[in-house]
Design an enzyme around this catalytic site. Structure first.
Site, mmCIF file in Angstrom:
data_model
loop_
_atom_site.group_PDB
_atom_site.id
_atom_site.type_symbol
_atom_site.label_atom_id
_atom_site.label_comp_id
_atom_site.label_asym_id
_atom_site.label_seq_id
_atom_site.Cartn_x
_atom_site.Cartn_y
_atom_site.Cartn_z
ATOM 1 N N TRP A 100 -120.193 -17.618 44.532
ATOM 2 C CA TRP A 100 -119.493 -17.572 45.825
ATOM 3 C C TRP A 100 -120.099 -18.561 46.820
ATOM 4 C CZ3 TRP A 100 -114.825 -16.239 45.725
ATOM 5 C CH2 TRP A 100 -114.392 -15.220 44.870
ATOM 6 N N ASP A 166 -122.203 -14.707 54.669
ATOM 7 C CA ASP A 166 -121.124 -14.077 53.927
ATOM 8 C C ASP A 166 -121.646 -12.703 53.506
ATOM 9 O OD1 ASP A 166 -119.304 -13.150 52.080
ATOM 10 O OD2 ASP A 166 -119.209 -15.002 50.906
ATOM 11 N N LYS A 190 -114.042 -4.302 49.930
ATOM 12 C CA LYS A 190 -115.108 -3.638 49.162
ATOM 13 C C LYS A 190 -115.630 -2.417 49.923
ATOM 14 C CE LYS A 190 -116.226 -8.269 47.677
ATOM 15 N NZ LYS A 190 -115.444 -8.393 46.435
HETATM 16 N N1 PMP Z 1 -117.741 -13.997 49.020
HETATM 17 C C1 PMP Z 1 -118.196 -12.992 48.258
HETATM 18 C C2 PMP Z 1 -119.658 -12.665 48.266
HETATM 19 C C3 PMP Z 1 -117.309 -12.259 47.467
HETATM 20 O O1 PMP Z 1 -117.743 -11.258 46.694
HETATM 21 C C4 PMP Z 1 -115.928 -12.591 47.479
HETATM 22 C C5 PMP Z 1 -114.893 -11.825 46.694
HETATM 23 N N2 PMP Z 1 -115.301 -11.044 45.696
HETATM 24 C C6 PMP Z 1 -115.514 -13.661 48.281
HETATM 25 C C7 PMP Z 1 -116.449 -14.329 49.036
HETATM 26 C C8 PMP Z 1 -114.073 -14.068 48.327
HETATM 27 O O2 PMP Z 1 -113.407 -13.133 49.042
HETATM 28 P P1 PMP Z 1 -111.816 -13.086 49.189
HETATM 29 O O3 PMP Z 1 -111.276 -12.718 47.858
HETATM 30 O O4 PMP Z 1 -111.641 -12.041 50.245
HETATM 31 O O5 PMP Z 1 -111.366 -14.419 49.642
#
Ligand code: PMP
Length: 353
Positions: A100, A166, A190
């Site tokens: 991520w 994040d 989440k």
């Molecule tokens: N950052 C992290 C740490 C994540 O776990 C996720 C999704 N699992 C995201 C970003 C992306 O999030 P989204 O699907 O809401 O765009």
């Protein structure tokens, strides 16, 4: 037999909250008019927004000099809104802690130069980074909890540039000191509520007026609903935050999350069939990757668990293996049931060997 979902997101939500939503779905303010049919400009919806923000501020101790924005586009849209809105010299630093954070970097590259900082692991297995490497950048971005790799920062050194976090997979799951951060952002799906909602907590002095498309500018969203938001998700999130408050707040959530993850980690450490992917202090409280060390056996376990009502235990498609996500709404029994099923599988597998 109870069914549990260990999905990394959208994840488990409190059953009580979903029952309450179901009960009130057809009547929000007026008999027969659902929340889904209610205008985002109505006084009754405004009460939801106000309460949602108030609850988040109380739960996370968010001071007045921070704005709380409710956006769409997921955490992923923040990967580009952050550099777009915070750039000054167009140089940004990112700590590379996994998939991520790499995705965040890919999007930031459209707006400037990147300094990539590699984290280090200390003697206790804690994760941190060298603050002297962060120099002359507009901000430093960290992914606090790595949903896929199952790791988390255990120490964030003091730095004198805005720290952007994040917190998609650990917001409300562990305590954060908001004042250490310039921005904290998270997809809701989440620990906050249904998908379709993203929260951005931003220190007001970082919000600039820029030549950007209107939605993409943070300034457009401060203290107002700029356009039609994800109304149902906000409504549900407000109920989830009430539940978190009723349970005792983030401190209680963190204590329970430690208890749940300890159960699973302790078993993984003693098991002769499964092992944890991450060891030491840096392991995540919410996302636990593990494996049998054999892809076929991992898949067999995933099926075995599924047949016993334990869903979504497959690892992320990019890494494989197995993963259990134990978010706030996962009860302790869910962690215990997982251990029981792993133990039963271990015994049966040994017999058939
Ligand atoms: N950052 C992290 C740490 C994540 O776990 C996720 C999704 N699992 C995201 C970003 C992306 O999030 P989204 O699907 O809401 O765009």
């Amino acid at each position: 037999m109870s069914t549990y979902t260990y999905s990394a997101g959208p994840g488990v939500l409190p059953t009580e909250v979903m029952q309450e939503i179901q009960q009130h779905l057809l009547t929000f303010e007026y008999e027969g008019v659902s929340i889904i049919e209610t205008s985002h400009r109505s006084a009754s919806f405004q009460r939801v927004v106000d309460s949602l923000e108030l609850r988040l501020r109380r739960l996370m101790h968010i001071p007045k000099n921070y704005a709380v924005l409710w956006l769409q586009g997921g955490a992923t849209l923040q990967f580009s809104m952050i550099p777009m809105n915070l750039r000054k010299q167009n140089r940004f630093a990112y700590v590379d802690t996994g998939i991520w954070s790499k995705k965040a970097m890919e999007d930031a590259k459209h707006f400037g130069e990147l300094d990539v900082i590699h984290p280090f692991v200390d003697a206790t297995g804690g994760m941190s980074f060298e603050s002297s490497l962060v120099q002359e950048v507009d901000y430093l971005h960290v992914t606090l909890n790595n949903t896929i790799e199952g790791t988390r920062f255990t120490h964030i050194p003091e730095i004198d540039i805005p720290l952007i976090a994040d917190a998609s997979s650990n917001i409300l799951a562990e305590q954060l000191d908001v004042e250490r951060f310039g921005v904290i952002y998270a997809g809701a799906q989440k620990n906050i509520g249904p998908a379709g909602l993203t929260v951005v907590i931003i220190r007001r002095d970082l919000i600039q007026s820029l030549q950007l498309p209107s939605y993409l500018q943070y300034a457009s969203h401060v203290d107002t609903l700029f356009n039609t938001p994800s109304t149902f998700s906000m409504y549900a999130a407000e109920r989830v935050l009430k539940w978190v408050e009723d349970c005792g707040g983030v401190e209680t959530m963190e204590r329970l999350n430690r208890q749940k993850s300890d159960r699973v980690y302790s078993y993984l450490e003693e098991s002769t069939c499964f092992s944890p992917i991450v060891t030491g202090e840096r392991r995540s409280l919410t996302n636990i990757p593990f494996t049998t060390g054999n892809q076929k056996l991992d898949q067999r376990f995933e099926r075995y668990a599924f047949e016993r009502g334990l869903l979504e235990l497959g690892g992320h498609r990019s890494v494989g293996g197995l993963r259990a996500s134990l978010y706030n709404a996962m009860p302790l029994e869910g962690a215990e049931r997982l251990v029981d099923v792993m133990r039963a599988f271990e015994e049966e597998t040994h017999v058939s060997h």
